[in-house]
Design a protein around this motif. Structure first.
Motif, PDB file in Angstrom:
ATOM      1  N   LEU A  93      -7.720  14.779  -4.501  1.00  0.00           N
ATOM      2  CA  LEU A  93      -7.688  14.399  -3.090  1.00  0.00           C
ATOM      3  C   LEU A  93      -6.719  13.247  -2.849  1.00  0.00           C
ATOM      4  O   LEU A  93      -5.997  13.227  -1.846  1.00  0.00           O
ATOM      5  N   MET A  94      -6.692  12.288  -3.761  1.00  0.00           N
ATOM      6  CA  MET A  94      -5.789  11.138  -3.604  1.00  0.00           C
ATOM      7  C   MET A  94      -4.326  11.566  -3.669  1.00  0.00           C
ATOM      8  O   MET A  94      -3.491  11.066  -2.911  1.00  0.00           O
ATOM      9  N   ILE A  95      -4.007  12.489  -4.576  1.00  0.00           N
ATOM     10  CA  ILE A  95      -2.630  12.990  -4.669  1.00  0.00           C
ATOM     11  C   ILE A  95      -2.221  13.651  -3.361  1.00  0.00           C
ATOM     12  O   ILE A  95      -1.108  13.459  -2.862  1.00  0.00           O
ATOM     13  N   ASN A  96      -3.143  14.417  -2.792  1.00  0.00           N
ATOM     14  CA  ASN A  96      -2.858  15.105  -1.532  1.00  0.00           C
ATOM     15  C   ASN A  96      -2.620  14.111  -0.402  1.00  0.00           C
ATOM     16  O   ASN A  96      -1.678  14.252   0.390  1.00  0.00           O
ATOM     17  N   LEU A  97      -3.465  13.077  -0.308  1.00  0.00           N
ATOM     18  CA  LEU A  97      -3.308  12.078   0.754  1.00  0.00           C
ATOM     19  C   LEU A  97      -1.993  11.319   0.588  1.00  0.00           C
ATOM     20  O   LEU A  97      -1.289  11.053   1.580  1.00  0.00           O
ATOM     21  N   SER A  98      -1.669  10.956  -0.645  1.00  0.00           N
ATOM     22  CA  SER A  98      -0.411  10.238  -0.888  1.00  0.00           C
ATOM     23  C   SER A  98       0.790  11.087  -0.479  1.00  0.00           C
ATOM     24  O   SER A  98       1.744  10.594   0.137  1.00  0.00           O
ATOM     25  N   ALA A  99       0.750  12.379  -0.812  1.00  0.00           N
ATOM     26  CA  ALA A  99       1.850  13.276  -0.444  1.00  0.00           C
ATOM     27  C   ALA A  99       1.952  13.431   1.068  1.00  0.00           C
ATOM     28  O   ALA A  99       3.054  13.508   1.628  1.00  0.00           O
ATOM     29  N   LEU A 100       0.822  13.443   1.756  1.00  0.00           N
ATOM     30  CA  LEU A 100       0.835  13.565   3.217  1.00  0.00           C
ATOM     31  C   LEU A 100       1.492  12.354   3.861  1.00  0.00           C
ATOM     32  O   LEU A 100       2.205  12.481   4.861  1.00  0.00           O
ATOM     33  N   VAL A 101       1.268  11.179   3.305  1.00  0.00           N
ATOM     34  CA  VAL A 101       1.921   9.982   3.829  1.00  0.00           C
ATOM     35  C   VAL A 101       3.434  10.101   3.681  1.00  0.00           C
ATOM     36  O   VAL A 101       4.196   9.822   4.616  1.00  0.00           O
ATOM     37  N   GLU A 102       3.878  10.536   2.513  1.00  0.00           N
ATOM     38  CA  GLU A 102       5.316  10.665   2.284  1.00  0.00           C
ATOM     39  C   GLU A 102       5.934  11.727   3.193  1.00  0.00           C
ATOM     40  O   GLU A 102       7.010  11.530   3.768  1.00  0.00           O
ATOM     41  N   ARG A 103       5.256  12.850   3.341  1.00  0.00           N
ATOM     42  CA  ARG A 103       5.761  13.910   4.220  1.00  0.00           C
ATOM     43  C   ARG A 103       5.723  13.461   5.676  1.00  0.00           C
ATOM     44  O   ARG A 103       6.589  13.833   6.482  1.00  0.00           O
ATOM     45  N   GLY A 104       4.739  12.657   6.009  1.00  0.00           N
ATOM     46  CA  GLY A 104       4.631  12.179   7.381  1.00  0.00           C
ATOM     47  C   GLY A 104       5.773  11.274   7.793  1.00  0.00           C
ATOM     48  O   GLY A 104       6.061  11.133   8.986  1.00  0.00           O
ATOM     49  N   ARG A 105       6.444  10.665   6.829  1.00  0.00           N
ATOM     50  CA  ARG A 105       7.578   9.805   7.156  1.00  0.00           C
ATOM     51  C   ARG A 105       8.715  10.581   7.808  1.00  0.00           C
ATOM     52  O   ARG A 105       9.570   9.996   8.480  1.00  0.00           O
ATOM     53  N   MET A 106       8.746  11.901   7.616  1.00  0.00           N
ATOM     54  CA  MET A 106       9.784  12.716   8.242  1.00  0.00           C
ATOM     55  C   MET A 106       9.596  12.773   9.758  1.00  0.00           C
ATOM     56  O   MET A 106      10.568  12.976  10.502  1.00  0.00           O
ATOM     57  N   PHE A 107       8.365  12.601  10.225  1.00  0.00           N
ATOM     58  CA  PHE A 107       8.066  12.671  11.656  1.00  0.00           C
ATOM     59  C   PHE A 107       7.771  11.308  12.255  1.00  0.00           C
ATOM     60  O   PHE A 107       7.975  11.091  13.457  1.00  0.00           O
ATOM     61  N   PHE A 108       7.291  10.370  11.424  1.00  0.00           N
ATOM     62  CA  PHE A 108       6.871   9.065  11.927  1.00  0.00           C
ATOM     63  C   PHE A 108       7.545   7.965  11.104  1.00  0.00           C
ATOM     64  O   PHE A 108       6.950   7.436  10.165  1.00  0.00           O
ATOM     65  N   PRO A 109       8.784   7.630  11.418  1.00  0.00           N
ATOM     66  CA  PRO A 109       9.507   6.606  10.654  1.00  0.00           C
ATOM     67  C   PRO A 109       8.872   5.236  10.839  1.00  0.00           C
ATOM     68  O   PRO A 109       8.166   4.986  11.821  1.00  0.00           O
ATOM     69  N   ASN A 110       9.136   4.358   9.881  1.00  0.00           N
ATOM     70  CA  ASN A 110       8.603   3.007   9.951  1.00  0.00           C
ATOM     71  C   ASN A 110       9.078   2.279  11.201  1.00  0.00           C
ATOM     72  O   ASN A 110      10.180   2.528  11.712  1.00  0.00           O
ATOM     73  N   LEU A 111       8.245   1.369  11.672  1.00  0.00           N
ATOM     74  CA  LEU A 111       8.570   0.573  12.854  1.00  0.00           C
ATOM     75  C   LEU A 111       9.273  -0.719  12.435  1.00  0.00           C
ATOM     76  O   LEU A 111       9.036  -1.238  11.350  1.00  0.00           O
ATOM     77  N   ASP A 112      10.122  -1.223  13.313  1.00  0.00           N
ATOM     78  CA  ASP A 112      10.820  -2.491  13.088  1.00  0.00           C
ATOM     79  C   ASP A 112      11.606  -2.465  11.784  1.00  0.00           C
ATOM     80  O   ASP A 112      11.620  -3.441  11.026  1.00  0.00           O
ATOM     81  N   ALA A 113      12.271  -1.353  11.523  1.00  0.00           N
ATOM     82  CA  ALA A 113      12.981  -1.176  10.251  1.00  0.00           C
ATOM     83  C   ALA A 113      14.173  -2.110  10.102  1.00  0.00           C
ATOM     84  O   ALA A 113      14.641  -2.340   8.976  1.00  0.00           O
ATOM     85  N   ASP A 114      14.668  -2.665  11.191  1.00  0.00           N
ATOM     86  CA  ASP A 114      15.851  -3.530  11.116  1.00  0.00           C
ATOM     87  C   ASP A 114      15.497  -4.967  10.774  1.00  0.00           C
ATOM     88  O   ASP A 114      16.400  -5.788  10.532  1.00  0.00           O
ATOM     89  N   ASN A 115      14.210  -5.296  10.766  1.00  0.00           N
ATOM     90  CA  ASN A 115      13.821  -6.691  10.578  1.00  0.00           C
ATOM     91  C   ASN A 115      12.900  -6.921   9.389  1.00  0.00           C
ATOM     92  O   ASN A 115      12.515  -8.056   9.122  1.00  0.00           O
ATOM     93  N   LYS A 116      12.527  -5.874   8.664  1.00  0.00           N
ATOM     94  CA  LYS A 116      11.609  -6.052   7.535  1.00  0.00           C
ATOM     95  C   LYS A 116      11.965  -5.090   6.407  1.00  0.00           C
ATOM     96  O   LYS A 116      12.271  -3.938   6.637  1.00  0.00           O
ATOM     97  N   GLY A 117      11.942  -5.641   5.193  1.00  0.00           N
ATOM     98  CA  GLY A 117      12.161  -4.811   4.012  1.00  0.00           C
ATOM     99  C   GLY A 117      13.569  -4.275   3.870  1.00  0.00           C
ATOM    100  O   GLY A 117      13.757  -3.148   3.414  1.00  0.00           O
ATOM    101  N   MET A 118      14.562  -5.086   4.222  1.00  0.00           N
ATOM    102  CA  MET A 118      15.941  -4.624   4.138  1.00  0.00           C
ATOM    103  C   MET A 118      16.386  -4.349   2.708  1.00  0.00           C
ATOM    104  O   MET A 118      17.390  -3.681   2.478  1.00  0.00           O
ATOM    105  N   ASP A 119      15.640  -4.876   1.728  1.00  0.00           N
ATOM    106  CA  ASP A 119      15.986  -4.656   0.329  1.00  0.00           C
ATOM    107  C   ASP A 119      15.422  -3.342  -0.202  1.00  0.00           C
ATOM    108  O   ASP A 119      15.704  -2.958  -1.338  1.00  0.00           O
TER     109      ASP A 119
END
Length: 232
Positions: A93-119
């Motif tokens: 179940l954990m593997i499935n949830l982790s994969a869903l988060v990664e796949r979800g990034r295709m539709f829901f990109p991170n917020l405030d990407a220009d100001n955090k985690g530039m590295d």
């Protein structure tokens, strides 16, 4: 001036009349062509929108199913035959949830990407949106789940259900045509009030998780990396 005089004048300047007529026809044709081009673009945009909606809805259906199965697993953990069966089911179940988060990034990109985690790599810059946070908090709750005893309470399934409700609410907002006026940035076009409410709810779930699991490290930079670690 009589009609005959007008006709004579038109015949005398026939080339001018033809030129003016041709110009008018060309102008009307240009307006018609422009209108048709806009209509075709709207149709193409709508097709793209429907395609993205269908893909994100399919992802959402998988996420709803995974969270539902995780909640049921938590409710029935005492019925597992042995610790090995319990661990295998939990890790699956954990593997499935982790994969869903990664796949979800295709539709829901991170917020405030220009100001955090530039590295960091592009997909992991900024803040993870609440819809993916909800799945990630359920992942951590599942990770801390034990078969018998320990800090796990009987309300683990209720917590995962709360995560699922937030995820479903955010997905519904994402798909609501009344709130979509762009294709690429539509999730980020939620009103400030709705976005603030979702972030507050995600943060409240995180605070509850931290209080439920004292010592649980949610920041991967402070603990050894694992294959299914969360990323901001």
């Amino acid at each position: 001036m009589s009609m005959s005089d007008i006709l004579a004048l038109l015949r005398e300047h026939l080339d001018v009349v033809i030129a003016i007529g041709s110009a008018l026809v060309a102008l009307v044709s240009a307006f018609v062509s422009r209108a048709e081009t806009r209509r075709q673009r709207r149709l193409q945009t709508e097709r793209l929108r429907q395609s993205i909606d269908a893909a994100s809805l399919e992802w959402g259906n998988h996420a709803i199913d995974a969270l539902g199965r995780a909640a049921m697993f938590a409710r029935t953990r005492h019925l597992q035959a042995n610790n090995g069966t319990f661990a295998a089911g939990k890790h699956s179940l954990m593997i499935n949830l982790s994969a869903l988060v990664e796949r979800g990034r295709m539709f829901f990109p991170n917020l405030d990407a220009d100001n955090k985690g530039m590295d960091k790599d592009g997909a992991y810059r900024g803040h993870r949106p609440p819809i993916l946070d909800a799945i990630m908090w359920a992942y951590f709750e599942l990770d801390a789940l034990t078969r018998d005893g320990g800090p796990t309470g009987d309300n683990s399934a209720d917590y995962i259900d709360d995560c699922r409700r937030l995820m479903v609410s955010e997905l519904q907002a994402h798909l609501d045509p009344r709130r979509l006026d762009k294709i690429v940035e539509r999730y980020d076009d939620q009103t400030h009030e709705n976005r603030r409410e979702a972030i507050d709810r995600a943060n409240a779930l995180k605070a509850r998780l931290e209080s439920r699991r004292p010592g649980l490290v949610l920041d991967t930079s402070q603990r050894p990396a694992t294959p299914m670690e969360t990323r901001q």
